[in-house]
Design an enzyme around this catalytic site. Structure first.
Site, mmCIF file in Angstrom:
data_model
loop_
_atom_site.group_PDB
_atom_site.id
_atom_site.type_symbol
_atom_site.label_atom_id
_atom_site.label_comp_id
_atom_site.label_asym_id
_atom_site.label_seq_id
_atom_site.Cartn_x
_atom_site.Cartn_y
_atom_site.Cartn_z
ATOM 1 N N ARG A 1 0.842 -1.207 0.000
ATOM 2 C CA ARG A 1 0.000 0.000 0.000
ATOM 3 C C ARG A 1 0.878 1.260 0.000
ATOM 4 O O ARG A 1 1.860 1.359 0.733
ATOM 5 C CB ARG A 1 -0.897 -0.020 1.237
ATOM 6 C CG ARG A 1 -1.773 1.217 1.439
ATOM 7 C CD ARG A 1 -1.119 2.227 2.354
ATOM 8 N NE ARG A 1 -2.026 3.312 2.721
ATOM 9 C CZ ARG A 1 -1.643 4.419 3.333
ATOM 10 N NH1 ARG A 1 -0.370 4.597 3.653
ATOM 11 N NH2 ARG A 1 -2.511 5.343 3.648
ATOM 12 N N VAL A 2 0.515 2.210 -0.830
ATOM 13 C CA VAL A 2 1.189 3.510 -0.838
ATOM 14 C C VAL A 2 0.141 4.570 -0.554
ATOM 15 O O VAL A 2 -0.933 4.567 -1.163
ATOM 16 C CB VAL A 2 1.853 3.773 -2.211
ATOM 17 C CG1 VAL A 2 2.449 5.171 -2.252
ATOM 18 C CG2 VAL A 2 2.924 2.726 -2.483
ATOM 19 N N GLY A 3 0.435 5.464 0.374
ATOM 20 C CA GLY A 3 -0.510 6.528 0.713
ATOM 21 C C GLY A 3 -0.234 7.786 -0.086
ATOM 22 O O GLY A 3 0.312 7.753 -1.199
ATOM 23 N N ASP A 4 -0.589 8.911 0.493
ATOM 24 C CA ASP A 4 -0.432 10.194 -0.195
ATOM 25 C C ASP A 4 1.003 10.720 -0.169
ATOM 26 O O ASP A 4 1.421 11.472 -1.053
ATOM 27 C CB ASP A 4 -1.325 11.248 0.469
ATOM 28 C CG ASP A 4 -0.942 11.437 1.938
ATOM 29 O OD1 ASP A 4 -0.957 10.428 2.684
ATOM 30 O OD2 ASP A 4 -0.602 12.562 2.337
ATOM 31 N N GLY B 1 -4.074 8.709 4.192
ATOM 32 C CA GLY B 1 -3.573 8.946 2.849
ATOM 33 C C GLY B 1 -4.608 8.748 1.762
ATOM 34 O O GLY B 1 -4.618 9.473 0.759
ATOM 35 N N THR C 1 -0.990 15.549 6.016
ATOM 36 C CA THR C 1 -0.744 14.422 6.891
ATOM 37 C C THR C 1 -2.097 13.834 7.246
ATOM 38 O O THR C 1 -3.106 14.524 7.199
ATOM 39 C CB THR C 1 0.029 14.854 8.152
ATOM 40 O OG1 THR C 1 0.224 13.713 8.988
ATOM 41 C CG2 THR C 1 -0.715 15.919 8.935
HETATM 42 N N1 GLY Z 1 -0.358 10.136 5.247
HETATM 43 C C1 GLY Z 1 0.426 8.990 5.317
HETATM 44 C C2 GLY Z 1 -0.184 7.791 4.760
HETATM 45 O O1 GLY Z 1 -1.395 7.676 4.694
HETATM 46 O O2 GLY Z 1 0.548 6.900 4.402
#
Ligand code: GLY
Length: 309
Positions: free
Chosen positions: A197-200, A223, A220
């Site tokens: 998984r990759v967030g924002d 994400g 923050t």
């Molecule tokens: N804002 C960090 C993430 O959701 O990975």
């Protein structure tokens, strides 16, 4: 011009102190943003960034990060498992390749070729948190592949009886003595996330966006929600159209409230800086703090506006 460092969460002073050291030595905003992120990444007591970050569902830590000064000057890495400093690696991607983002094994091979030293990211404290999570029968929602996280008592966080929930990204915005802007984001992502998984945070325009002509914004929090509205890009575009930094980040948060069915654990906060050095922070919910370092010193403060009290 007076320099400024603005970062997310109450661990922000760790970032700001490192960024200020660079600025006071005559360094540029880009160097300060990298140094600020690196200081947080190297602090094993911060469990959402770098060494000491809480791992994925499989017990392995994976790190994301990015750095940016302009649309044509940005770099990012995702799913880094054996190096402590994703932002420094992202800067090398920006400066030494024709690409913007490297992920996984390719990013790690690039880091090795660039001479970064491998690091062990999983600390005993993070491993013990993961073991608690893994042994909790509520931990995996198998239909949604969603990890269970302990509920957050916002009142306890507000009164200092409990620590902030284990998120999140350190996002840093810097304006240097020449008036140049830079930003960086670094995170171990959502605790116990599905591996891969990759967030924002490492996605340009989502976790971070910087344009010297319009301003800088960074996010923050959850994400998936920030990504859904291109949060940082939207804030910078609002500033380009003439909005002040607070109005710009509030546009993003209002869009989120309009377009998402929010769950109690969802939190998003944004920080923004204009080319002239005005800055702001706002959050969806209470509990978020920013750290600001300017001519008045360094302060950790609650967000200037909270949308859902
Ligand atoms: N804002 C960090 C993430 O959701 O990975």
């Amino acid at each position: 011009m007076n320099p400024l460092v603005l970062s997310t969460w109450s661990f922000g002073p760790v970032a700001n102190a490192a960024g200020l050291r660079v600025l006071h030595a005559g360094g540029k905003a880009l160097d300060a943003a990298e140094a600020a992120a690196t200081a947080v990444e190297n602090d094993p007591t911060i469990d959402s960034v770098g060494v000491g970050g809480l791992p994925d569902a499989d017990g392995r830590v994976s790190l994301d990060g990015c750095i940016m000064t302009d649309p044509d000057r940005c770099g990012a890495v995702c799913c880094i498992r054996t190096y402590a400093n994703p932002v420094a690696i992202a800067r090398r991607v920006m400066e030494r390749t024709i690409h913007v983002t490297l992920a996984g094994d390719g990013a790690e091979a690039f880091a090795a070729r660039e001479g970064f030293a491998p690091a062990h990211l999983l600390t005993p404290a993070a491993r013990s948190e993961w073991e608690k999570w893994r042994n909790d029968p509520r931990s995996i929602d198998r239909d949604h592949y969603r990890g269970w996280l302990p509920p957050v008592n916002i009142e306890e966080v507000r009164t200092g009886r409990a620590r902030e929930p284990s998120h999140d990204t350190v996002s840093i915005l810097v304006r240097d003595t020449a008036g140049a802007l830079a930003g960086a984001c670094s995170t171990s992502g959502m605790a116990f996330k599905v591996p891969g998984r990759v967030g924002d945070s490492p996605i340009i325009g989502h976790g971070l966006y910087v344009d010297q002509h319009a301003g800088a914004a960074a996010a923050t929090g959850t994400g998936e929600i920030i990504t859904g509205v291109c949060g940082s890009f939207l804030a910078v575009e609002e500033m380009r159209r003439g909005a002040g930094p607070l109005d710009a980040v509030l546009v993003v948060l209002r869009r989120i409230v309009e377009r998402f069915r929010l769950l109690p654990e969802h939190q998003v906060a944004l920080i923004a800086v204009t080319p002239s050095g005005a800055w702001a922070s706002a959050a969806l919910r209470p509990g978020f703090h920013h750290a600001i370092s300017d001519t008045h010193g360094t302060r950790v403060e609650a967000a200037q506006r909270v949308l859902i009290a």
